[in-house]
Design a protein around this motif. Structure first.
Motif, PDB file in Angstrom:
ATOM      1  N   LEU A   1      -3.619  -2.110   3.399  1.00 16.98           N
ATOM      2  CA  LEU A   1      -2.644  -3.298   3.176  1.00 16.98           C
ATOM      3  C   LEU A   1      -1.080  -2.727   4.076  1.00 16.98           C
ATOM      4  CD1 LEU A   1      -2.568  -3.141  -0.771  1.00 16.98           C
ATOM      5  CD2 LEU A   1      -3.218  -5.081   0.831  1.00 16.98           C
TER       6      LEU A   1
ATOM      7  N   GLY B   1       0.868  -1.153  -0.097  1.00 16.21           N
ATOM      8  CA  GLY B   1      -0.027  -0.089  -0.059  1.00 16.21           C
ATOM      9  C   GLY B   1       0.965   1.228  -0.010  1.00 16.21           C
TER      10      GLY B   1
ATOM     11  N   GLU C   1      -1.079   4.794   0.222  1.00 18.34           N
ATOM     12  CA  GLU C   1      -2.177   4.560  -0.996  1.00 18.34           C
ATOM     13  C   GLU C   1      -3.013   3.570  -0.507  1.00 18.34           C
ATOM     14  OE1 GLU C   1      -2.464   6.304  -3.346  1.00 18.34           O
ATOM     15  OE2 GLU C   1      -0.625   6.903  -4.448  1.00 18.34           O
ATOM     16  N   ASP C   2      -2.722   2.716   0.495  1.00 19.42           N
ATOM     17  CA  ASP C   2      -3.831   1.731   0.931  1.00 19.42           C
ATOM     18  C   ASP C   2      -3.421   1.376   2.397  1.00 19.42           C
ATOM     19  OD1 ASP C   2      -5.553  -0.713   1.645  1.00 19.42           O
ATOM     20  OD2 ASP C   2      -5.515  -0.925  -0.546  1.00 19.42           O
TER      21      ASP C   2
END
Length: 585
Positions: free
Chosen positions: A577, A457, A573-574
């Protein structure tokens, strides 16, 4: 049984040592002192600190024949031997011996003569005539009711238990049923003791929970000397010797760990993790340690690099730093490795094998020629962890490998052969990792950081930036701007700068500058603040530099180059994750 009696002479920084042992046969006895200490891979020639040495057998003086720099032979006589020798001790490090009016420290490898043929016997030490009020901190077992007498079942055990003495402050905690102590020495300001204990306890608990029981120790001691601009650590099986700046301790009312305290916690975590990785799991080349000469292995990336990966990871997993703080540490390390040209010239296996003559003996050209098995090794471990997680659909990780390797050691006590680490990792995970190892460990190609971090992520981008800025963690990536780069490291010394390292293909090298050049003027202006003068320049400008080399004044023209896009910027970004990676063991 061998018995060492140590008497300190603090004012002259000397240990007076008497070694007693029984020689059962009329044969020569070989005495030797280690040339290096386990965990620090450089020949240090500890015997150079022996000021005098003499021998006696059965009440008679006997000659000693010195056959090389660290070895002596006795005459061939059976009986009770006394070896008396004096050792100078003023090495303020974690790998030597230090003795002053305020404190004493020693790693046994640099003080205790080894007697050939008797190394598996019991070894005892007695500390006599210590200054009044001195305390002793060590994990050596006591062999009598005296506080100053200790015992070890072998020579190897004896030198794996360093000793700290002086006016000590002892902090204690328990976790997982194991007693831990922090022995502080030196001079330091008041600090938040509860914070330090809580954070170190959480780090230790996280490491203990990662590995199967039993732990490789029944108690653990952190010996922490606090001084002025010092830093270092050396691992032992049930203790570690640490040095840190006195201002790295946590201040009272500190909310978020600052950089200095974070670095200190990372040092605790690094040396503690070594109790499993290198003190237990270890290269076969270190079993046993041959302390007379170098013991080469290509596996230091797996023992120091993997430990360097986990030291920061333990801080995040234990909650003593935030995820964002961890990513900042990661971005800094990625940037350090990327900015070193040596990563393209030396593999991790070569870096490991040549630690003795390259990593531990760095010079002004080292950034251009070598790569750190600590720093790049940590990034290789990160990529290996994320690769295993992805290819096994989160069924395995680097944690799985480390747990299984420790279980192997508990069952057979054997070290790993040079090709065995990869083979066991593949057996444990059921994956074919040969492609990864060929690229990341055995070649000079850049690591697959972008692809690996995406699976956790994290988006990684490379942008140009000032070399001193380090990596960055951002909410949004900034626009790419051109930044000028001098192409050298330097020290500002009053009205001039002295170059310490000149990087290949950079502005400074193209201008013919070299390490130790002292630059006194840029475009005719005194270099009392070189950074300020440099910031006024634009890429493509040609400037005049006046400098001294070996006491002779020279002048050159330098064309300002653009900085390479080699600074790491990380963006989450995530979050899900990321959390799986940082929290899942």
């Amino acid at each position: 049984m061998l018995h060492y009696i140590l008497q300190p002479h603090p004012s002259s920084h000397q240990w007076q040592i008497e070694l007693t042992f029984e020689q059962p046969a009329d044969i020569p006895t070989k005495l030797s002192l280690a040339n290096w200490v386990p965990g620090s891979y450089m020949i240090r020639d500890f015997a150079r600190h022996i000021i005098s040495i003499e021998a006696e057998c059965n009440g008679q003086s006997e000659p000693l024949e010195q056959i090389n720099k660290n070895t002596w032979h006795t005459t061939p006589r059976a009986g009770r031997w006394y070896i008396r020798y004096t050792v100078y001790a003023y090495d303020l490090s974690v790998r030597g011996s230090f003795l002053s009016n305020e404190r004493a420290f020693f790693d046994g490898a640099c003080l205790f003569l080894k007697v050939a043929g008797l190394s598996e016997q019991e070894h005892r030490i007695s500390l006599h005539n210590l200054p009044a009020g001195w305390q002793i901190a060590t994990t050596l077992p006591r062999f009598s009711e005296s506080d100053n007498e200790f015992s070890a079942p072998s020579y190897a055990d004896l030198i794996d238990h360093p000793v700290e003495m002086g006016q000590l402050e002892i902090l204690s905690f328990q976790t997982n049923g194991i007693s831990h102590r922090i022995a502080l020495s030196g001079h330091y300001p008041d600090f938040d003791r509860e914070r330090l204990l809580r954070d170190v306890c959480q780090i230790c608990e996280t490491a203990l929970q990662m590995f199967p029981s039993p732990a490789p120790f029944s108690e653990y001691l952190f010996m922490l000397f606090l001084g002025d601009h010092v830093y270092g650590g050396l691992e032992h099986i049930s203790s570690t010797a640490l040095m840190a700046d006195r201002h790295s301790l946590p201040a009272r009312n500190m909310k978020t760990a600052d950089d200095a305290y974070t670095e200190l916690l990372g040092l605790f975590a690094h040396e503690y993790f070594h109790a499993w990785n290198v003190k237990s799991i270890k290269p076969a080349a270190f079993q046993p340690y041959h302390l007379d000469h170098e013991s080469h292995t290509e596996l230091l990336w797996a023992f120091e690099g993997i430990t360097s990966y986990y030291d920061d990871l333990l801080l995040a997993r234990s909650g003593v730093i935030s995820q964002e703080a961890y990513l900042k540490l990661l971005a800094n390390n990625i940037t350090r490795v990327q900015q070193g040209g040596g990563r393209l010239k030396q593999t991790l296996t070569q870096s490991s094998f040549n630690a003795w003559t390259k990593y531990y003996k760095q010079d002004e050209n080292s950034p251009n020629a070598i790569v750190s098995y600590y720093q790049k090794g940590a990034l290789a471990a990160l990529c290996l962890d994320l690769t295993i997680r992805q290819q096994s659909q989160q069924q395995h990780s680097l944690d799985s490998v480390m747990r299984a390797l420790y279980q192997d050691w508990l069952q057979n006590g054997k070290g790993l052969n040079e090709n065995e680490w990869q083979r066991r990792a593949e057996e444990i995970t059921g994956l074919n990792l040969d492609g990864f190892f060929q690229e990341a460990i055995f070649s000079t190609r850049d690591l697959p950081l972008n692809a690996c971090l995406k699976t956790a992520g994290i988006d990684l981008r490379w942008l140009p930036a000032n070399r001193s800025s380090g990596g960055n963690v951002v909410a949004e990536f900034p626009a790419e701007n051109s930044v000028s780069d001098f192409g050298a490291r330097f020290k500002q010394n009053g009205d001039s700068i002295t170059l310490t390292h000149v990087f290949n293909h950079g502005s400074a090298e193209q201008a013919g500058l070299a390490a130790q050049d002292r630059i006194i003027a840029l475009n005719g202006f005194q270099c009392s603040d070189f950074n300020q003068l440099w910031q006024k320049l634009s890429i493509g400008d040609t400037v005049s530099l006046h400098y001294f080399r070996h006491g002779y004044l020279l002048q050159t023209e330098l064309t300002v180059q653009a900085a390479a896009a080699d600074t790491a910027y990380l963006k989450i970004e995530d979050q899900d994750l990321l959390s799986v990676w940082l929290q899942n063991q």
